[in-house]
Design a protein around this motif. Structure first.
Motif, short mmCIF file in Angstrom:
data_model
loop_
_atom_site.label_atom_id
_atom_site.label_comp_id
_atom_site.label_asym_id
_atom_site.label_seq_id
_atom_site.Cartn_x
_atom_site.Cartn_y
_atom_site.Cartn_z
N ALA A 42 -2.19 2.81 3.96
CA ALA A 42 -3.21 1.86 3.50
C ALA A 42 -2.59 0.51 3.13
O ALA A 42 -3.22 -0.53 3.30
CB ALA A 42 -3.96 2.45 2.31
N ARG A 43 -1.39 0.54 2.60
CA ARG A 43 -0.73 -0.69 2.15
C ARG A 43 0.71 -0.75 2.62
O ARG A 43 1.31 0.28 2.88
CB ARG A 43 -0.76 -0.79 0.62
N SER A 44 1.22 -1.97 2.69
CA SER A 44 2.61 -2.15 3.09
C SER A 44 3.38 -2.71 1.89
O SER A 44 2.83 -3.49 1.11
CB SER A 44 2.62 -3.12 4.27
N HIS A 45 4.62 -2.27 1.75
CA HIS A 45 5.43 -2.74 0.62
C HIS A 45 6.79 -3.25 1.09
O HIS A 45 7.27 -2.88 2.15
CB HIS A 45 5.65 -1.60 -0.39
N GLY A 52 2.40 -4.95 -1.14
CA GLY A 52 1.14 -4.27 -1.48
C GLY A 52 -0.03 -4.66 -0.60
O GLY A 52 -1.13 -4.11 -0.72
N ARG A 53 0.17 -5.62 0.30
CA ARG A 53 -0.93 -6.06 1.17
C ARG A 53 -1.06 -5.11 2.36
O ARG A 53 -0.04 -4.69 2.92
CB ARG A 53 -0.62 -7.48 1.66
N PRO A 54 -2.28 -4.76 2.77
CA PRO A 54 -2.40 -3.89 3.95
C PRO A 54 -1.71 -4.51 5.16
O PRO A 54 -1.87 -5.71 5.43
CB PRO A 54 -3.91 -3.78 4.17
N GLY A 55 -0.97 -3.71 5.90
CA GLY A 55 -0.24 -4.21 7.05
C GLY A 55 -1.15 -4.88 8.07
O GLY A 55 -0.81 -5.92 8.65
N ARG A 56 -2.35 -4.31 8.28
CA ARG A 56 -3.26 -4.89 9.29
C ARG A 56 -3.72 -6.29 8.86
O ARG A 56 -3.98 -7.15 9.70
CB ARG A 56 -4.46 -3.96 9.55
N ASP A 57 -3.81 -6.54 7.53
CA ASP A 57 -4.21 -7.88 7.06
C ASP A 57 -3.11 -8.90 7.33
O ASP A 57 -3.38 -10.06 7.67
CB ASP A 57 -4.49 -7.86 5.55
N HIS A 135 7.39 3.21 0.28
CA HIS A 135 6.30 3.86 -0.47
C HIS A 135 6.77 4.72 -1.63
O HIS A 135 5.94 5.30 -2.33
CB HIS A 135 5.46 4.72 0.51
N GLY A 136 8.10 4.81 -1.85
CA GLY A 136 8.63 5.69 -2.89
C GLY A 136 8.24 5.26 -4.31
O GLY A 136 7.95 6.09 -5.16
N TYR A 137 8.22 3.96 -4.56
CA TYR A 137 7.91 3.46 -5.91
C TYR A 137 6.53 3.92 -6.36
O TYR A 137 6.32 4.31 -7.51
CB TYR A 137 8.00 1.93 -5.92
N GLU A 138 5.57 3.89 -5.41
CA GLU A 138 4.18 4.24 -5.73
C GLU A 138 4.01 5.72 -6.03
O GLU A 138 3.03 6.11 -6.67
CB GLU A 138 3.25 3.84 -4.57
N VAL A 139 4.95 6.55 -5.59
CA VAL A 139 4.86 8.00 -5.90
C VAL A 139 4.99 8.18 -7.42
O VAL A 139 4.37 9.07 -8.01
CB VAL A 139 5.95 8.79 -5.14
N GLY A 140 5.76 7.33 -8.05
CA GLY A 140 5.81 7.32 -9.51
C GLY A 140 6.73 8.35 -10.14
O GLY A 140 6.54 8.73 -11.30
#
Ligand SMILES: Cc1cc2nc3c(=O)[nH]c(=O)nc-3n(C[C@H](O)[C@H](O)[C@H](O)COP(=O)(O)OP(=O)(O)OC[C@H]3O[C@@H](n4cnc5c(N)ncnc54)[C@H](O)[C@@H]3O)c2cc1C
Length: 300
Positions: A42-45, A52-57, A135-140
């Motif tokens: 859903a998001r790119s980091h 945090g912005r979606p890659g497609r955007d 995406h690891g940071y968002e796993v928390g």
């Protein structure tokens, strides 16, 4: 009309290359099928100023900015075949067309081949992840898993330990050697032997990783390095030289990004192997600059 360059693939590398060539007022056509590798997330980091912005955007905005350059043409169609050679290439497109160009840049990205385990593919990009930096940071933090596909998994698991308490599912891949076992122990990575038979929803949003009979292991996310394949038949059809990497075969290129076929360049994941948006974009920029120089200097 012959294009200065035809760019096959309008993802991060292809559009970064397009921008450089557009700014040099060169005539280019970008062919794209609109399926960037990260479309499952859903998001790119991790991409500077776009975290945090979606890659497609990000790609839509890049395209919108490129529309301002009147030497750029977009065509939402696949490149199906590449004929010809330097200064006289011809790309056959899936919509029945043919485009002539002096140079061609391949930037088709990878297709990921996930291990065939029930429950894995449908969670790809959400709770089944390939890259902790993305995406690891968002796993928390908390319990996370690493699914082994090759012996590289031990090294990967030791790194992922900065993002959580790791269980390495060895999944019938040969056990790590003594040196790796010592590093894994120092990183407090637990080993879970046996074949992983299924991934399912566990309680409280956890993933349940099943390894045959017995109690499944609960993790918040499962990391896996899938096998990646170049998304194009052109390299095989044109007999391009390949290079082996831990994620799979990529295109062999020289320092300018040129493949073994003179005049045909490659950029992004397919020229780098394990990469990300920043690296693919930078590689697209660098390759486009060398491609541009080659339009001017016959010896380049
Ligand atoms: C699930 C997932 C999440 C990720 N998240 C992140 C993240 O958060 N941050 C990060 O930095 N990196 C992330 N990545 C990595 C990132 O997606 C890649 O490194 C990046 O997309 C590579 O760019 P590229 O231009 O080489 O290829 P891509 O972005 O994959 O673009 C290739 C383009 O070429 C097109 N194409 C393919 N074949 C043809 C053809 N024959 N003709 C015309 N067009 C064609 C495709 O449709 C696509 O639009 C993620 C990867 C995955 C798998």
């Amino acid at each position: 009309m012959t294009e200065d360059a035809i760019i096959i693939g309008g993802g991060f590398a292809g559009l970064s290359a397009a921008l450089q060539l557009a700014r040099a007022r060169r005539r280019i056509t970008v062919l794209d099928t609109g399926e960037p590798r990260n479309r499952f997330a859903a998001r790119s980091h991790g991409f500077l100023a776009q975290d945090g912005r979606p890659g497609r955007d990000i790609l839509a905005e890049a395209r919108r900015q490129l529309y301002a350059y009147d030497t750029v043409t977009f065509r939402d169609a696949p490149a199906e075949r590449l004929d010809g050679e330097r200064d006289g290439f011809s790309v056959v497109t899936g919509d029945g067309g043919r485009i002539e160009g002096r140079r061609v840049l391949l930037a088709t990205g990878f297709e990921d081949r996930l291990p065939d385990i029930p429950g894995l593919a449908e969670r790809w990009g959400r709770t089944v992840l390939h890259c902790p930096y993305c995406h690891g940071y968002e796993v928390g933090g908390g319990p996370v898993g690493v699914l082994a596909r090759t012996a590289e998994a031990a090294r990967f698991a030791a790194v992922v330990a900065d993002w959580g308490d790791v269980t390495l599912f060895t999944n019938m891949v040969p056990e790590p050697d003594e040196e790796a076992l010592a590093v894994l122990a120092a990183r407090k990575v637990r080993l879970r032997p046996g074949r992983v038979t299924a991934i399912a929803d566990g309680p409280d949003g956890m993933l349940s990783v099943e390894t045959g009979p017995g109690i499944p292991t609960l993790v918040k996310a499962l990391f896996v390095m899938p096998e990646a394949r170049v998304r194009s038949d052109i390299p095989a059809e044109r007999g391009l030289k390949l290079k082996e990497t831990p994620v799979g075969s990529i295109l062999a290129t020289d320092d300018t990004g040129q493949t073994s076929l003179p005049g045909l360049y490659a950029a992004g994941d397919i020229a780098l192997g394990a990469a990300n948006i920043s690296l693919a974009s930078a590689n697209g920029v660098k390759t486009a600059v060398f491609l541009h120089h080659s339009l001017i200097w016959p010896s380049h």
